[in-house]
Motif scaffolding. Structure first.
Motif, PDB file in Angstrom:
ATOM      1  N   PHE A  92       2.034  -9.987  -6.354  1.00  0.00           N
ATOM      2  CA  PHE A  92       2.118  -8.709  -5.659  1.00  0.00           C
ATOM      3  C   PHE A  92       0.852  -7.904  -5.935  1.00  0.00           C
ATOM      4  O   PHE A  92       0.564  -7.538  -7.074  1.00  0.00           O
ATOM      5  N   VAL A  93       0.079  -7.656  -4.895  1.00  0.00           N
ATOM      6  CA  VAL A  93      -1.177  -6.912  -4.990  1.00  0.00           C
ATOM      7  C   VAL A  93      -0.907  -5.480  -4.533  1.00  0.00           C
ATOM      8  O   VAL A  93      -0.724  -5.216  -3.341  1.00  0.00           O
ATOM      9  N   ALA A  94      -0.850  -4.554  -5.476  1.00  0.00           N
ATOM     10  CA  ALA A  94      -0.514  -3.166  -5.175  1.00  0.00           C
ATOM     11  C   ALA A  94      -1.769  -2.332  -5.007  1.00  0.00           C
ATOM     12  O   ALA A  94      -2.658  -2.340  -5.860  1.00  0.00           O
ATOM     13  N   VAL A  95      -1.831  -1.605  -3.904  1.00  0.00           N
ATOM     14  CA  VAL A  95      -2.911  -0.656  -3.644  1.00  0.00           C
ATOM     15  C   VAL A  95      -2.265   0.725  -3.621  1.00  0.00           C
ATOM     16  O   VAL A  95      -1.566   1.078  -2.668  1.00  0.00           O
ATOM     17  N   GLU A  96      -2.487   1.512  -4.672  1.00  0.00           N
ATOM     18  CA  GLU A  96      -1.851   2.822  -4.802  1.00  0.00           C
ATOM     19  C   GLU A  96      -2.931   3.898  -4.851  1.00  0.00           C
ATOM     20  O   GLU A  96      -3.838   3.846  -5.688  1.00  0.00           O
ATOM     21  N   LEU A  97      -2.825   4.862  -3.964  1.00  0.00           N
ATOM     22  CA  LEU A  97      -3.882   5.841  -3.734  1.00  0.00           C
ATOM     23  C   LEU A  97      -3.465   7.240  -4.157  1.00  0.00           C
ATOM     24  O   LEU A  97      -2.295   7.623  -4.043  1.00  0.00           O
ATOM     25  N   GLU A  98      -4.447   8.005  -4.625  1.00  0.00           N
ATOM     26  CA  GLU A  98      -4.210   9.412  -4.953  1.00  0.00           C
ATOM     27  C   GLU A  98      -4.097  10.242  -3.670  1.00  0.00           C
ATOM     28  O   GLU A  98      -4.647   9.880  -2.621  1.00  0.00           O
ATOM     29  N   ASP A  99      -3.412  11.355  -3.770  1.00  0.00           N
ATOM     30  CA  ASP A  99      -3.251  12.228  -2.605  1.00  0.00           C
ATOM     31  C   ASP A  99      -4.582  12.665  -2.017  1.00  0.00           C
ATOM     32  O   ASP A  99      -4.731  12.808  -0.798  1.00  0.00           O
ATOM     33  N   GLY A 100      -5.552  12.899  -2.900  1.00  0.00           N
ATOM     34  CA  GLY A 100      -6.847  13.373  -2.431  1.00  0.00           C
ATOM     35  C   GLY A 100      -7.570  12.390  -1.541  1.00  0.00           C
ATOM     36  O   GLY A 100      -8.549  12.759  -0.880  1.00  0.00           O
ATOM     37  N   ALA A 101      -7.102  11.140  -1.502  1.00  0.00           N
ATOM     38  CA  ALA A 101      -7.729  10.132  -0.648  1.00  0.00           C
ATOM     39  C   ALA A 101      -7.255  10.221   0.791  1.00  0.00           C
ATOM     40  O   ALA A 101      -7.846   9.596   1.684  1.00  0.00           O
ATOM     41  N   ARG A 153       9.759   1.411  -6.513  1.00  0.00           N
ATOM     42  CA  ARG A 153       9.818   0.300  -5.539  1.00  0.00           C
ATOM     43  C   ARG A 153       8.706  -0.701  -5.805  1.00  0.00           C
ATOM     44  O   ARG A 153       8.923  -1.910  -5.769  1.00  0.00           O
ATOM     45  N   PHE A 154       7.512  -0.190  -6.082  1.00  0.00           N
ATOM     46  CA  PHE A 154       6.403  -1.099  -6.382  1.00  0.00           C
ATOM     47  C   PHE A 154       6.593  -1.741  -7.756  1.00  0.00           C
ATOM     48  O   PHE A 154       6.209  -2.898  -7.959  1.00  0.00           O
ATOM     49  N   ALA A 155       7.177  -1.010  -8.694  1.00  0.00           N
ATOM     50  CA  ALA A 155       7.471  -1.592 -10.000  1.00  0.00           C
ATOM     51  C   ALA A 155       8.452  -2.757  -9.852  1.00  0.00           C
ATOM     52  O   ALA A 155       8.322  -3.795 -10.525  1.00  0.00           O
ATOM     53  N   PHE A 156       9.431  -2.597  -8.983  1.00  0.00           N
ATOM     54  CA  PHE A 156      10.388  -3.669  -8.697  1.00  0.00           C
ATOM     55  C   PHE A 156       9.678  -4.904  -8.131  1.00  0.00           C
ATOM     56  O   PHE A 156       9.932  -6.034  -8.559  1.00  0.00           O
ATOM     57  N   LEU A 157       8.753  -4.691  -7.217  1.00  0.00           N
ATOM     58  CA  LEU A 157       8.025  -5.815  -6.626  1.00  0.00           C
ATOM     59  C   LEU A 157       7.124  -6.501  -7.648  1.00  0.00           C
ATOM     60  O   LEU A 157       6.978  -7.728  -7.631  1.00  0.00           O
ATOM     61  N   ARG A 158       6.551  -5.722  -8.556  1.00  0.00           N
ATOM     62  CA  ARG A 158       5.746  -6.325  -9.622  1.00  0.00           C
ATOM     63  C   ARG A 158       6.615  -7.207 -10.520  1.00  0.00           C
ATOM     64  O   ARG A 158       6.209  -8.300 -10.911  1.00  0.00           O
ATOM     65  N   LEU A 164       0.838  -1.189   0.000  1.00  0.00           N
ATOM     66  CA  LEU A 164       0.000   0.000   0.000  1.00  0.00           C
ATOM     67  C   LEU A 164       0.877   1.245   0.000  1.00  0.00           C
ATOM     68  O   LEU A 164       1.879   1.303   0.718  1.00  0.00           O
ATOM     69  N   ARG A 165       0.484   2.239  -0.797  1.00  0.00           N
ATOM     70  CA  ARG A 165       1.211   3.509  -0.827  1.00  0.00           C
ATOM     71  C   ARG A 165       0.335   4.596  -1.414  1.00  0.00           C
ATOM     72  O   ARG A 165      -0.616   4.318  -2.150  1.00  0.00           O
TER      73      ARG A 165
END
Length: 272
Positions: free
Chosen positions: A221-230, A209-214, A197-198
């Motif tokens: 690898f289950v990536a949860v990537e959030l916008e700043d507005g969240a 870093r998440f691209a490396f894990l993918r 999560l990031r």
């Protein structure tokens, strides 16, 4: 918020390799190791642990730094005291030989102690395995702990090591190649899933870093990537702490949905 008096938590210690640390526990059922972010086990980290216990797991919180239950917000103790507390927690990590902040291609020594804790809690609590959540400086610890087959639900919330002070450090994470190969093999053979999560703008957790894990783990690898507005606008710092300081605890909010995904992983892997 104010300081948490730790009511509802069992206090104990765990020793491995000659190192004894304090432990907080709450709940019954399979264990989930909850590793706090800087400056320590805050009231919001304890709120997350409460949710882990509420779904039928045992939340186990090792005291790696800081004062458990202390509220780091300036309103609780004053701005100067809050600053001193944050700096003192970070300094403890910086001078400790058990934490590796900058080196690439290896993890922190404290992970051996955490693996032993997970094994102990699995024997104590039972169930199909153990879950682990690392946050910020401890985020990558959950990945390195997954070399042990008892760790079946690793969650990397804003994994910030090695500190992204160069491109080479941005595109990796604090685990050795040999350990990463073990985790990759578990993903391929056992269907292990690793959740990360990031916030997309987080300088401490760059997209590389998440691209490396993918690349290394593929669909495991289950990536949860959030916008700043969240992110919770009332938090003092820029968007970073998905499950704690920047959580907006309301239905339909992206951070709440991320929290629910984490809890669903524990339900699926530990309770189903």
């Amino acid at each position: 918020m104010t300081d948490h008096d730790l009511s509802g938590y069992e206090k104990g210690t765990f020793t491995h390799g000659g190192t004894e640390r304090r432990i907080l526990r709450r709940g019954t059922g399979p264990a989930v190791i909850v590793m706090a972010e800087i400056p320590g086990i805050t009231p919001k980290v304890l709120e997350f642990a409460d949710r882990v216990a509420a779904i039928g797991c045992t939340a186990v919180l090792p005291v790696l730094f800081g004062e458990p239950g202390r509220d780091p917000h300036p309103d609780a103790h004053g701005r100067a005291a809050a600053a001193r507390y944050g700096v003192s927690s970070m300094l403890k990590v910086c001078v400790s030989r058990e934490f590796t902040l900058l080196a690439t291609g290896r993890g922190s020594r404290v992970v051996d102690w955490l693996r032993a804790l997970a094994a102990h809690e699995h024997e104590r609590c039972g169930g199909p395995g153990v879950g682990a959540v690392g946050m910020c400086l401890t985020g990558g610890f959950a990945l390195a702990m997954a070399t042990d087959p008892r760790l079946v639900a690793p969650v990397l919330s804003q994994p910030s090591l090695p500190l992204a002070v160069s491109a080479g450090r941005s595109g990796t994470i604090d685990i050795s190649p040999a350990e990463l190969a073990v985790v990759r093999g578990r993903c391929e053979r056992e269907g292990l899933q690793v959740m990360g999560l990031r916030f997309k703008s987080d300088r401490f957790v760059p997209g590389d870093r998440f691209a490396f894990l993918r690349r290394e783990l593929g669909e495991a690898f289950v990536a949860v990537e959030l916008e700043d507005g969240a992110a919770n606008p009332e938090a003092l710092l820029p968007p970073h702490s998905v499950l704690t300081e920047h959580l907006i605890d309301a239905p339909g909010e992206p951070t709440r949905e991320a929290l629910d995904q984490v809890l669903d992983l524990f339900r699926t892997r530990l309770l189903a």
